[in-house]
Every structure is written in C-alpha cells, then in structure tokens.
Write a protein that holds these residues in place. Structure first.
Motif, mmCIF file in Angstrom:
data_model
loop_
_atom_site.group_PDB
_atom_site.id
_atom_site.type_symbol
_atom_site.label_atom_id
_atom_site.label_comp_id
_atom_site.label_asym_id
_atom_site.label_seq_id
_atom_site.Cartn_x
_atom_site.Cartn_y
_atom_site.Cartn_z
ATOM 1 N N PRO A 190 1.372 -1.283 0.143
ATOM 2 C CA PRO A 190 0.014 0.143 -0.204
ATOM 3 C C PRO A 190 0.959 1.282 -0.005
ATOM 4 C CG PRO A 190 -0.709 -1.458 1.903
ATOM 5 C CD PRO A 190 -0.012 -1.772 0.948
ATOM 6 N N LEU A 191 0.399 2.073 -1.044
ATOM 7 C CA LEU A 191 0.918 3.343 -1.285
ATOM 8 C C LEU A 191 0.820 4.341 0.659
ATOM 9 C CD1 LEU A 191 0.510 4.135 -4.175
ATOM 10 C CD2 LEU A 191 2.273 3.532 -3.468
ATOM 11 N N ALA A 192 0.256 4.389 1.573
ATOM 12 C CA ALA A 192 -0.756 4.462 2.182
ATOM 13 C C ALA A 192 0.855 4.383 3.647
ATOM 14 C CB ALA A 192 -2.095 4.249 3.095
ATOM 15 N N HIS A 193 1.427 3.630 2.905
ATOM 16 C CA HIS A 193 2.630 2.864 4.320
ATOM 17 C C HIS A 193 3.928 3.444 3.724
ATOM 18 C CE1 HIS A 193 0.444 0.731 7.353
ATOM 19 N NE2 HIS A 193 -0.881 1.110 6.497
ATOM 20 N N ALA A 194 4.233 2.061 3.816
ATOM 21 C CA ALA A 194 5.972 2.127 3.355
ATOM 22 C C ALA A 194 6.705 2.817 2.106
ATOM 23 C CB ALA A 194 6.289 0.898 3.473
ATOM 24 N N ALA A 195 5.672 1.961 1.608
ATOM 25 C CA ALA A 195 5.617 2.177 -0.089
ATOM 26 C C ALA A 195 5.641 3.083 -0.675
ATOM 27 C CB ALA A 195 4.769 0.660 -0.644
ATOM 28 N N GLY A 196 4.288 3.840 -0.525
ATOM 29 C CA GLY A 196 4.528 5.893 -0.525
ATOM 30 C C GLY A 196 5.950 6.846 -0.177
ATOM 31 N N LEU A 197 6.563 6.239 0.141
ATOM 32 C CA LEU A 197 7.724 6.278 1.290
ATOM 33 C C LEU A 197 8.511 5.894 0.235
ATOM 34 C CD1 LEU A 197 7.506 6.238 5.027
ATOM 35 C CD2 LEU A 197 7.198 8.609 3.514
ATOM 36 N N PHE A 198 8.741 5.019 0.211
ATOM 37 C CA PHE A 198 9.888 4.430 -1.251
ATOM 38 C C PHE A 198 9.706 5.557 -2.627
ATOM 39 C CE2 PHE A 198 10.312 0.615 1.162
ATOM 40 C CZ PHE A 198 11.330 1.309 1.549
ATOM 41 N N ALA A 199 7.913 6.015 -3.475
ATOM 42 C CA ALA A 199 7.049 6.856 -4.653
ATOM 43 C C ALA A 199 7.675 7.612 -4.270
ATOM 44 C CB ALA A 199 6.043 6.779 -4.581
ATOM 45 N N GLN A 200 7.989 8.597 -3.233
ATOM 46 C CA GLN A 200 8.741 9.676 -2.884
ATOM 47 C C GLN A 200 9.583 9.581 -2.993
ATOM 48 O OE1 GLN A 200 7.053 11.021 1.149
ATOM 49 N NE2 GLN A 200 5.069 12.101 0.004
ATOM 50 N N SER A 201 11.150 8.604 -2.161
ATOM 51 C CA SER A 201 12.081 8.752 -2.201
ATOM 52 C C SER A 201 12.959 9.153 -4.118
ATOM 53 C CB SER A 201 12.925 8.177 -1.763
ATOM 54 O OG SER A 201 13.112 7.909 -0.492
ATOM 55 N N ALA A 202 12.043 7.764 -4.633
ATOM 56 C CA ALA A 202 11.836 7.663 -5.922
ATOM 57 C C ALA A 202 12.029 8.661 -6.996
ATOM 58 C CB ALA A 202 10.709 6.654 -6.306
ATOM 59 N N LEU A 203 10.200 9.718 -6.585
ATOM 60 C CA LEU A 203 10.494 11.147 -7.532
ATOM 61 C C LEU A 203 11.717 11.914 -7.041
ATOM 62 C CD1 LEU A 203 6.840 11.863 -6.946
ATOM 63 C CD2 LEU A 203 7.927 11.161 -9.285
ATOM 64 N N LEU A 204 12.944 11.779 -6.044
ATOM 65 C CA LEU A 204 13.214 13.064 -5.502
ATOM 66 C C LEU A 204 14.963 12.290 -6.430
ATOM 67 C CD1 LEU A 204 12.678 13.788 -1.785
ATOM 68 C CD2 LEU A 204 11.653 14.761 -3.480
ATOM 69 N N ARG A 205 14.966 11.491 -6.762
ATOM 70 C CA ARG A 205 16.210 10.753 -7.019
ATOM 71 C C ARG A 205 16.468 10.212 -8.476
ATOM 72 N NH1 ARG A 205 20.660 11.325 -8.426
ATOM 73 N NH2 ARG A 205 21.854 9.974 -7.596
ATOM 74 N N GLY A 206 14.381 10.719 -9.139
ATOM 75 C CA GLY A 206 14.616 10.976 -11.118
ATOM 76 C C GLY A 206 14.497 9.738 -10.927
ATOM 77 N N ALA A 207 14.176 8.649 -10.310
ATOM 78 C CA ALA A 207 13.600 7.069 -10.711
ATOM 79 C C ALA A 207 12.499 6.764 -11.145
ATOM 80 C CB ALA A 207 14.237 6.006 -9.113
ATOM 81 N N THR A 208 12.426 5.924 -11.331
ATOM 82 C CA THR A 208 11.052 5.552 -12.099
ATOM 83 C C THR A 208 10.208 4.333 -11.228
ATOM 84 O OG1 THR A 208 11.214 5.583 -14.005
ATOM 85 C CG2 THR A 208 9.116 4.459 -14.184
ATOM 86 N N SER A 209 8.818 4.845 -10.896
ATOM 87 C CA SER A 209 8.063 4.115 -10.285
ATOM 88 C C SER A 209 6.769 3.253 -11.024
ATOM 89 C CB SER A 209 6.963 4.461 -9.001
ATOM 90 O OG SER A 209 8.063 5.361 -7.752
ATOM 91 N N VAL A 210 6.803 1.847 -10.546
ATOM 92 C CA VAL A 210 6.064 1.085 -11.282
ATOM 93 C C VAL A 210 5.102 0.494 -10.585
ATOM 94 C CG1 VAL A 210 5.774 -1.133 -12.901
ATOM 95 C CG2 VAL A 210 8.075 0.504 -13.049
ATOM 96 N N ILE A 211 3.569 1.454 -10.063
ATOM 97 C CA ILE A 211 2.730 0.955 -8.929
ATOM 98 C C ILE A 211 1.665 0.003 -9.906
ATOM 99 C CG2 ILE A 211 1.201 1.860 -8.056
ATOM 100 C CD1 ILE A 211 2.799 4.596 -8.202
ATOM 101 N N GLU A 212 1.438 -1.279 -8.573
ATOM 102 C CA GLU A 212 0.823 -2.158 -9.038
ATOM 103 C C GLU A 212 -0.140 -2.065 -7.987
ATOM 104 O OE1 GLU A 212 0.351 -3.921 -11.568
ATOM 105 O OE2 GLU A 212 2.220 -3.719 -12.677
ATOM 106 N N PRO A 213 -1.809 -2.484 -8.513
ATOM 107 C CA PRO A 213 -2.821 -2.136 -7.154
ATOM 108 C C PRO A 213 -2.997 -3.060 -7.025
ATOM 109 C CG PRO A 213 -3.350 -3.325 -9.268
ATOM 110 C CD PRO A 213 -2.146 -2.913 -9.104
ATOM 111 N N GLY A 214 -1.840 -4.044 -5.822
ATOM 112 C CA GLY A 214 -1.426 -4.856 -5.200
ATOM 113 C C GLY A 214 -0.550 -6.135 -5.393
ATOM 114 N N PHE A 215 -0.419 -6.756 -4.129
ATOM 115 C CA PHE A 215 1.132 -7.790 -4.536
ATOM 116 C C PHE A 215 0.257 -8.864 -5.520
ATOM 117 C CE2 PHE A 215 2.930 -12.311 -3.469
ATOM 118 C CZ PHE A 215 3.954 -11.722 -3.817
ATOM 119 N N ASP A 216 0.538 -9.459 -6.241
ATOM 120 C CA ASP A 216 0.123 -10.416 -6.812
ATOM 121 C C ASP A 216 1.209 -11.265 -6.865
ATOM 122 O OD1 ASP A 216 -2.127 -12.577 -8.878
ATOM 123 O OD2 ASP A 216 -0.813 -12.496 -10.084
ATOM 124 N N ALA A 217 2.028 -12.374 -7.050
ATOM 125 C CA ALA A 217 3.059 -13.374 -7.048
ATOM 126 C C ALA A 217 2.919 -13.592 -8.728
ATOM 127 C CB ALA A 217 3.169 -14.956 -6.991
#
Length: 492
Positions: A190-217
């Motif tokens: 969930p982006l409401a948890h740690a993943a959202g902080l990783f997405a923010q860090s990616a933006l600050l560094r110029g990296a790309t976030s590939v976002i899925e609606p949830g985990f499916d193996a």
C-alpha cells in the motif's frame, strides 16, 4: 538548502522533466506530466480552502492518483494523512475526524462514507498548464504528515512528522535503500504505508515507480521478467510466494530487494539468495521512526554467518541505537533491554496526546520502541521480544488490545487474550486464547467483517482460565511460551 518536501518535489520536477516518473495501469507519466497534474490538483485543493498546515486525508488505493495528490498536498505545505484501505470503516472515519481533515481525497469504490468535504478521485483536476501555487512559507518545523499506528479497530494514535523529519528520512532512505536515478521501482504494497515513502524518494532521485494495485505473485514475476525492474520492496510473505513459483536461479535484473517487518527464515533466505542473488537489504523501524532505525546490508545476508541473519542490522546512517534498562540506564553490548532510537526523522509528537508523547521520549532525543533486544559487540541489533502488546503479521501491525476488545464483545466469551504465534510465511499469526462456552471455528468466522483481514485471529484455543502476573495482569509470556519454545526470538 531545501527543508520542505514541496521544495524538494519542485526541484526534482525541474531536474528530471523528460524522465518517466510513474507507470501504472498500462500508462506512463513523465516528471513534467506530474508537475502539471499536481499543480492543477494543488490549485483545486487550494480553491477548497486547503492551505499550509491543513490536514488532507488520502483514502486511495495504489495508482498514479495517490502520487499526484500526495505531491499536491506537499506543494501547498498541507499535512498528508494517508489512510490504509484495509482498515475497517469506523477506523477510517475516526482518523478523518481526529485530524480535522480540511478535505479528503477518496476512492468511492472503497465503499466508506467519509465525513466532511470529500473530493472523489475521479473528480481530481485534470493535468493542465496552470500556474502552480507558490511554495508556502512553511518552515522545517511545520507539520508535514500524520501517520496512524495500528488501526485494527478502536482508536489508533496519530504520529506527527515535520517537514524537516520527512526530508531527512528521504535523504537517509536514498542512501540506505540504494535508490539511484536509473532504478525502476516495483511497488505493490500500500502507498499509504512504506511504499508511498519509497515512491516519494524515487521522485526526489529521478527514478521510476512502477505501481501495481496490489501484490500478485504471478504478476510480480511477469514484471521482473519483462519490465526492467531493478528495485522492489517486499515483506517476507511476498518473497515466499515468489519462491514457491520458481524452480531455480533466474536472470532477473533486480539490483535491490528491500524487505522489512519480519526476518527471513534462514532456509528461505538461502534459497532466495540462490534464486535472486545478493540483493537483499533488511530495514527495521516503526511509524515513529520510519523505516531506517537499523539496516542489515547486502553483504550481511550471508548464510555462512547465521549470527548476522539473526539480527536486523546496525544503526542506519542517520540513526543511533541504544539498549536501556527498565530504569532507562544505557546497557553494554550483550545485555538485553528496551531498544531506543534517535534520528532526525523521529516523530514530533503523538496527535493530541501529550501523555503518550512524554512516555515515548527519553532525554537526549531518544525514543522508546517497545521492542526488547541487545546489541552485540559489532553493533548489530538482535530483537528478542516485544514490550508493546502488538503482533506483526505479514508486515502489518496488529494491536492485541484492539482485537481483544472486538472478541470480548462476543456474548459467549468471558475472557480473551490475543498473542502472536510463529508462522512460516507471515512471521507471526494472530492467535486468540479464549475463556468461554464457544466453538473456536464459530469465533473465527464471527470475527470476519468485524476486523481487518490481517487482524483476524487465524487460530484460537479454549482454556479454563488465563494466567496472571503477581500484579493481576494477564501473563502473555506464559501464553506465548509453548508456541515459541526452542526459538531464540519471542517475536516473528
């Protein structure tokens, strides 16, 4: 020097305009696209009365809209309040009311009637060339975010973080999580948890976030094989699901896998290293000191050194770790006590809860974690027990008292105690010890719909009475003992 998150985002949009910022739902957006879209949403929120310091709740699933709204809030100097979509409806409403949200950005398909002024996600302003609201004159001590702990039911605590603390966290996270500009981060939690902080860090560094609606193996494996993913965040349960689908080593392009919330069992780790290579980084933190209290580095993930794999690493680059006695005296290496952390990204306070804030802090800027452990002579932290009455199951915090309150409302239950028991996939599973005339399976079925899925008891047992301490409190160490016998850790 930039001391607010909004200023950090503005600088990133100028620096990386043509790079891809987000991929989601089969589409992609550049940094320039996010700049325009978040500016339009910021102007929209401003038109609804949102200004610096105003709380804005984000009750959204994973998608680009979460990132856009997140950035828009930061550009206004407003206060982000992310809400986990797995929470019961009453808890969602409680959080929105507790913070006094000026506006809530909500996905109506989640089916919760959120109080106050609501912006449905489909009504967010479209990307267009509108002047971004000028950066507000907020300082580093202004509030930036309120995260809520627990939240299975009842009243979770709001954890207040300042602009300075979130900026410091991202500077530490970029280093410790090894996020670099060319990375493609796969985010499924969930982006409401740690993943959202990783997405923010990616933006600050110029990296790309590939976002899925949830985990499916299966979907994750497909992404790892065909979408150029170099970085991802998993809880151990997710890693186990991936390993179950793989027969042997595979030439993934993964450079870094960050995991947390529970250690990987040694046998699973050996297989994971064989399949994925030396790519694993373990984090240890809590909402009050997000993500990076300690770090177990890639080189530490060595099956030949099991004493390191028993640990959660050494103090992160911008954090200090200490062990204290019950009188709060510092303890030397090898002695067990309460784990304390200090960093520039610890909480400012608990929302409207001065007594809890006072209890959390020790002199010198240290915070108490409620975890019990020791530091070895090399500075590695080894956890042994949890002082706070909490279970961490599959990476989600479950507060036992809140589950007990729900179960105790069952008419045939006279007493109940909830504990964590070992689970090969989840680290810990929620287990209920019940006094009463009730069928165990009926209780487990009854808890559905009354508790979030991750908080429901996965097992239960009937007893004649519950053990108590000399002070009359239920003795959960006695209840846990047979389940954790033969294990060094009393937590997952």
């Amino acid at each position: 020097m930039r001391t607010t998150l909004g200023a950090e985002f503005t600088a990133a949009f100028e620096r990386y305009r043509d790079r891809t910022a987000v991929e989601a739902g089969g589409r992609s957006w550049t940094f320039a696209d996010l700049d325009r879209w978040s500016a339009a949403v910021a102007a929209q929120l401003q038109g609804l009365g949102v200004g610096a310091g105003d709380p804005v709740a984000l009750y959204l699933g994973n998608g680009v809209e979460f990132v856009v709204a997140d950035v828009a809030v930061a550009r206004l100097g407003a206060v982000k309040v992310p809400i986990n979509t797995l929470l019961p409806a009453d808890t969602v409403r409680y959080i929105v009311a507790a913070v006094g949200a000026r506006v809530s950005v909500v996905d109506p398909s989640l089916g919760v009637d959120v109080p106050g002024r609501v912006v449905p996600v489909d009504d967010l302003a479209e990307p267009r060339a509108v002047p971004a609201p000028p950066l507000p004159s907020v300082g580093p001590d202004a509030r930036a975010a309120i995260y809520f702990t627990g939240g299975t039911t009842g009243k979770p605590k709001g954890v207040v973080h300042t602009q300075a603390s979130v900026v410091a966290l991202h500077h530490a996270q970029l280093l410790e999580a090894e996020i670099v500009q060319h990375d493609r981060l796969l985010l499924t939690t969930p982006l409401a948890h740690a993943a959202g902080l990783f997405a923010q860090s990616a933006l600050l560094r110029g990296a790309t976030s590939v976002i899925e609606p949830g985990f499916d193996a299966d979907a994750v494996l497909s992404a790892l094989r065909g979408r150029g993913i170099t970085w991802t965040f998993l809880v151990p349960t997710m890693l186990y699901r991936l390993l179950d689908l793989l027969d042997g080593p595979e030439a993934f392009g993964l450079r870094t896998v960050v995991y947390g919330a529970a250690p990987i069992t040694p046998d699973r780790l050996a297989r994971a290293l064989d399949v994925f290579g030396p790519v694993f980084v373990q984090l240890y933190g809590q909402t009050e000191c997000p993500n990076w209290g300690t770090r177990l580095a890639k080189d530490d993930h060595d099956p030949a050194r099991p004493e390191l794999l028993d640990s959660c690493g050494r103090a992160s680059i911008m954090a200090d770790v200490a062990i204290v006695s019950d009188r709060f005296d510092a303890l030397p290496a090898g002695e067990t006590g309460e784990v304390c952390l200090r960093s520039p990204y610890v909480l400012e306070s608990y929302l409207d809860n001065p007594s809890a804030t006072e209890e959390k802090f020790l002199p010198g800027g240290w915070i108490r974690t409620g975890d019990i452990g020791f530091l070895d002579t090399e500075g590695y932290l080894h956890l042994r027990d949890r002082q706070a009455d909490m279970v961490i199951s599959g990476g989600m915090n479950v507060y036992c008292r809140e589950v007990e309150d729900v179960l105790a409302s069952h008419p045939a239950i006279s007493q109940v105690a909830v504990i964590g028991v070992p689970h090969d996939d989840w680290g810990e599973a929620v287990h209920a010890v019940i006094v009463g005339s009730v069928d165990v399976d009926e209780v487990l079925a009854w808890s559905r719909g009354r508790l979030a899925a991750y908080a429901r008891p996965k097992s239960a047992e009937l007893v004649d009475d519950l053990p108590v301490t000399p002070f009359g409190k239920i003795d959960k160490k006695v209840l846990r003992a047979p389940h954790w016998a033969g294990r060094e850790r009393a937590i997952g």
